[in-house]
Each structure stands twice: as structure tokens, then as C-alpha cells.
Design an enzyme around this catalytic site. Structure first.
Site, PDB file in Angstrom:
ATOM      1  N   GLU A   1      -1.849  -5.872   8.394  1.00  0.00           N
ATOM      2  CA  GLU A   1      -1.126  -5.223   9.497  1.00  0.00           C
ATOM      3  C   GLU A   1      -1.837  -5.444  10.833  1.00  0.00           C
ATOM      4  O   GLU A   1      -3.075  -5.488  10.873  1.00  0.00           O
ATOM      5  CB  GLU A   1      -1.044  -3.709   9.252  1.00  0.00           C
TER       6      GLU A   1
ATOM      7  N   ASP B   1      -1.185  -6.169  -0.414  1.00  0.00           N
ATOM      8  CA  ASP B   1      -1.233  -5.536   0.897  1.00  0.00           C
ATOM      9  C   ASP B   1      -2.666  -5.052   1.109  1.00  0.00           C
ATOM     10  O   ASP B   1      -3.141  -4.180   0.355  1.00  0.00           O
ATOM     11  CB  ASP B   1      -0.275  -4.330   0.845  1.00  0.00           C
TER      12      ASP B   1
ATOM     13  N   ASP C   1       0.837  -1.203   0.000  1.00  0.00           N
ATOM     14  CA  ASP C   1       0.000   0.000   0.000  1.00  0.00           C
ATOM     15  C   ASP C   1       0.875   1.257   0.000  1.00  0.00           C
ATOM     16  O   ASP C   1       0.378   2.376  -0.105  1.00  0.00           O
ATOM     17  CB  ASP C   1      -1.020  -0.015   1.157  1.00  0.00           C
ATOM     18  N   SER C   2       2.201   1.067   0.050  1.00  0.00           N
ATOM     19  CA  SER C   2       3.143   2.180  -0.136  1.00  0.00           C
ATOM     20  C   SER C   2       2.908   2.836  -1.493  1.00  0.00           C
ATOM     21  O   SER C   2       3.309   3.969  -1.723  1.00  0.00           O
ATOM     22  CB  SER C   2       4.587   1.687  -0.047  1.00  0.00           C
TER      23      SER C   2
ATOM     24  N   GLU D   1       8.589  -4.544  11.022  1.00  0.00           N
ATOM     25  CA  GLU D   1       9.010  -3.243  10.460  1.00  0.00           C
ATOM     26  C   GLU D   1       9.579  -2.344  11.552  1.00  0.00           C
ATOM     27  O   GLU D   1       8.960  -2.158  12.613  1.00  0.00           O
ATOM     28  CB  GLU D   1       7.832  -2.558   9.741  1.00  0.00           C
TER      29      GLU D   1
ATOM     30  N   LYS E   1      -1.295  -9.490   2.727  1.00  0.00           N
ATOM     31  CA  LYS E   1      -0.595  -9.021   3.930  1.00  0.00           C
ATOM     32  C   LYS E   1      -1.553  -8.166   4.743  1.00  0.00           C
ATOM     33  O   LYS E   1      -2.279  -7.333   4.176  1.00  0.00           O
ATOM     34  CB  LYS E   1       0.656  -8.226   3.557  1.00  0.00           C
TER      35      LYS E   1
HETATM   36  O1  KIV Z   1       3.466  -1.106   1.686  1.00  0.00           O
HETATM   37  C1  KIV Z   1       4.624  -1.528   1.724  1.00  0.00           C
HETATM   38  O2  KIV Z   1       5.405  -1.277   0.821  1.00  0.00           O
HETATM   39  C2  KIV Z   1       4.987  -2.355   2.881  1.00  0.00           C
HETATM   40  C3  KIV Z   1       6.405  -2.647   3.252  1.00  0.00           C
HETATM   41  C4  KIV Z   1       6.500  -3.831   4.156  1.00  0.00           C
HETATM   42  C5  KIV Z   1       7.465  -2.639   2.280  1.00  0.00           C
HETATM   43  O3  KIV Z   1       4.115  -2.756   3.577  1.00  0.00           O
END
Ligand code: KIV
Length: 279
Positions: A115, A84, A45-46, A183, A113
Site C-alpha cells: 500500500e 498482502d 490483510d482483510s 480502492e 501487494k
Molecule cells: O486486504 C484486502 O482484502 C485488500 C483488498 C484490495 C481487497 O487489500
């Protein structure tokens, strides 16, 4: 060429080897990363910040993540593609979370992924495992909680905080996560956590002793110039490369140097004659 899957990641951990992960947000970049041997390609999500120019990761929607996941998945043959899950796409209730996670898989993700930690997250991961959806957990600094954390602060900085992170990690493992991103965690804490888990850890600024490493590809390529985290290593100057190409192109267009004779389509001579004689 065997596709990277959860078994491959488990074996890497057992064999005390390492795996690589990088973010990608588009088809052509994903294709190159895959060819380069990157094991996990994360549609992070970056992308909210580096590709869409948002201030932080919280503004990106599920619909946007699906578009980028589709593009990346099309470019990848070997790597595991991980979507993500964006802010608030998995927080409201388990059934809407599962529906969104299902959308990510339909878009081409091989895993997702998620969080955070806590009972809700553990039960969500447990449900995903029951449905055969591999999950990478993500603890330590969790960017989606930036407003609660108050800034980019290192997590797990004390003996007690490290034990707390380990407890979360163990619960995430028990729930069925096949790997955990740590992280911005001190190296010693991440080492201790990694040694006390059966599943793989992935360092994102958590030092040398995790089983895998992940970075934002724009940091690695030297493309994103707004901010570079201390833990990111830059291997090139893609910003300069793009800038140099763009300025040279601009000059060539404006001076009439582009296009050249080789870069145009031509009419047959007879057709040209007819055109010239046309009144
Ligand atoms: O969104 C992202 O790029 C991440 C990192 C772990 C690289 O979650």
C-alpha cells in the site's frame, strides 16, 4: 493449464480484456476459487478482520500472514497468489522490508501487494523488481492508513486529486509495479488513470473501467456480516448456509438423530459376542 503470471496480466491490459481477483485465506477456499477460474488470489490483510476478528487490518503480523499464504498457495495451481504485506512489515527500512517480502515469497506468494506511494515506496518497489519479485501497488483508500485518513473515505474526488493519484500511479509504474489496486476512487477518475497507464489497474470500488476487479471473498459469499461496502456484490448467503447447517446438526445431535447407522464403524459379529460375554 498455464499459471497466471505478470505477462498474462500485461496481455489482458493490451487486449483490453478483464481479469478477476478475490481474497482467500485458507487451503480449501483457495482451491475452489482456483478451480472457478479466478485469476489472482489475494491473501489480503482483510483476513485480520474477516478471519481473525481484529478491529482493522493493522493488527495482523508478518508471521500470521505467512501461515495463511502457505495455506492458500498449497490449494492453488493456476491463479497468481499474492501476499498482502501487512502494516509495518515494509515501512521501517528497505532491508527489513525486503527480508519480509522474501518470507512472503518463500511462503508461496507469486507476488506481493504494497500500500501507498512516496519516495520510500518507489525505491522499495524498484528493489523488488531488481530481485524479480512482482509487486502490485495499492493507492486511493489505503486501509493501513485508516488512522491518518480518519475513516472509509472515497479518494481522488476532484480533478486535482485525480491528477495526484495519476502522478503516484505513474511513479509506481516507473518503479516496476506490474499492477495497481485503486480502492474507493470515483469511476471517472479510475478510468482516466487506467487509460494513462501501461500497467493494469485493479478496481476495489473504483468502477467499471479498470482492467481487473478485486473483492473480499467473504463479502462475495455473504459470509462476513459486520460490514458490507457499497461496492461489494454479494452472490450468495453463506452465513445463512453455515447457520442452517449448524442448527440442523445441533438438533440432530441433541435428538439422537446423528450419527445414523451408515455413519458409524462396526465390530465383526464374533468380536461383539466376545465383548458381550466378557466379565
Ligand atoms: O486486504 C484486502 O482484502 C485488500 C483488498 C484490495 C481487497 O487489500
Amino acid at each position: 493449464m498455464k499459471k497466471v503470471n505478470t505477462k498474462y496480466i500485461r496481455e489482458i491490459k493490451l487486449e483490453k480484456k478483464k481479469f478477476s481477483a478475490l481474497t482467500a485465506y485458507d487451503y480449501s477456499t483457495a482451491k475452489v476459487l482456483d478451480e472457478a477460474g479466478i485469476d489472482i488470489i489475494l491473501v489480503g490483510d482483510s483476513l485480520a478482520m474477516v478471519a481473525l476478528g481484529y478491529e482493522n487490518t493493522n493488527s495482523i503480523s508478518m508471521d500470521e500472514m505467512k501461515i495463511f499464504t502457505k495455506a492458500v498457495a498449497k490449494g492453488v495451481s493456476r491463479a497468481m497468489v499474492v501476499c498482502d504485506m501487512p502494516f509495518m512489515s515494509y515501512h521501517c527500512d528497505i532491508s527489513s522490508a525486503i527480508a519480509n517480502i522474501g518470507e512472503a515469497v518463500k511462503a508461496g506468494a507469486n507476488a506481493v501487494k504494497i500500500e501507498g506511494s512516496g519516495e520510500y515506496i518507489y525505491s522499495l518497489i524498484k528493489r523488488c523488481s531488481e530481485f524479480g519479485i512482482p509487486v502490485i501497488a495499492h493507492i486511493g483508500f489505503t486501509p493501513q492508513a485508516i488512522n491518518a485518513i480518519g475513516g472509509h473515505y472515497i479518494q481522488g474526488k476532484t480533478y486535482n486529486a485525480t491528477l495526484e493519484l495519476l502522478e503516484q500511479a505513474k511513479k509506481l509504474e516507473e518503479a516496476g509495479a506490474f499492477a495497481i489496486v485503486l480502492e474507493m476512487v470515483p469511476e471517472e477518475s479510475a478510468k482516466y488513470i487506467s487509460e494513462n497507464l501501461n500497467i493494469a489497474t485493479i478496481s476495489c470500488g473504483a468502477g467499471r473501467f479498470c482492467d481487473g476487479q478485486v473483492l473480499v471473498s467473504d463479502d462475495v459469499f455473504g459470509k462476513y456480516s459486520n460490514f458490507k461496502p457499497k461496492f461489494a456484490r454479494c452472490y450468495g448467503d453463506m452465513r445463512k448456509l453455515i447457520y442452517d447447517c449448524a442448527t440442523q446438526y445441533d438438533k440432530d445431535v441433541k435428538s439422537g438423530n446423528f450419527p445414523s447407522d451408515d455413519e458409524v464403524f462396526r465390530l465383526e459379529e464374533g468380536e461383539v459376542r466376545q465383548l458381550l460375554n466378557h466379565k
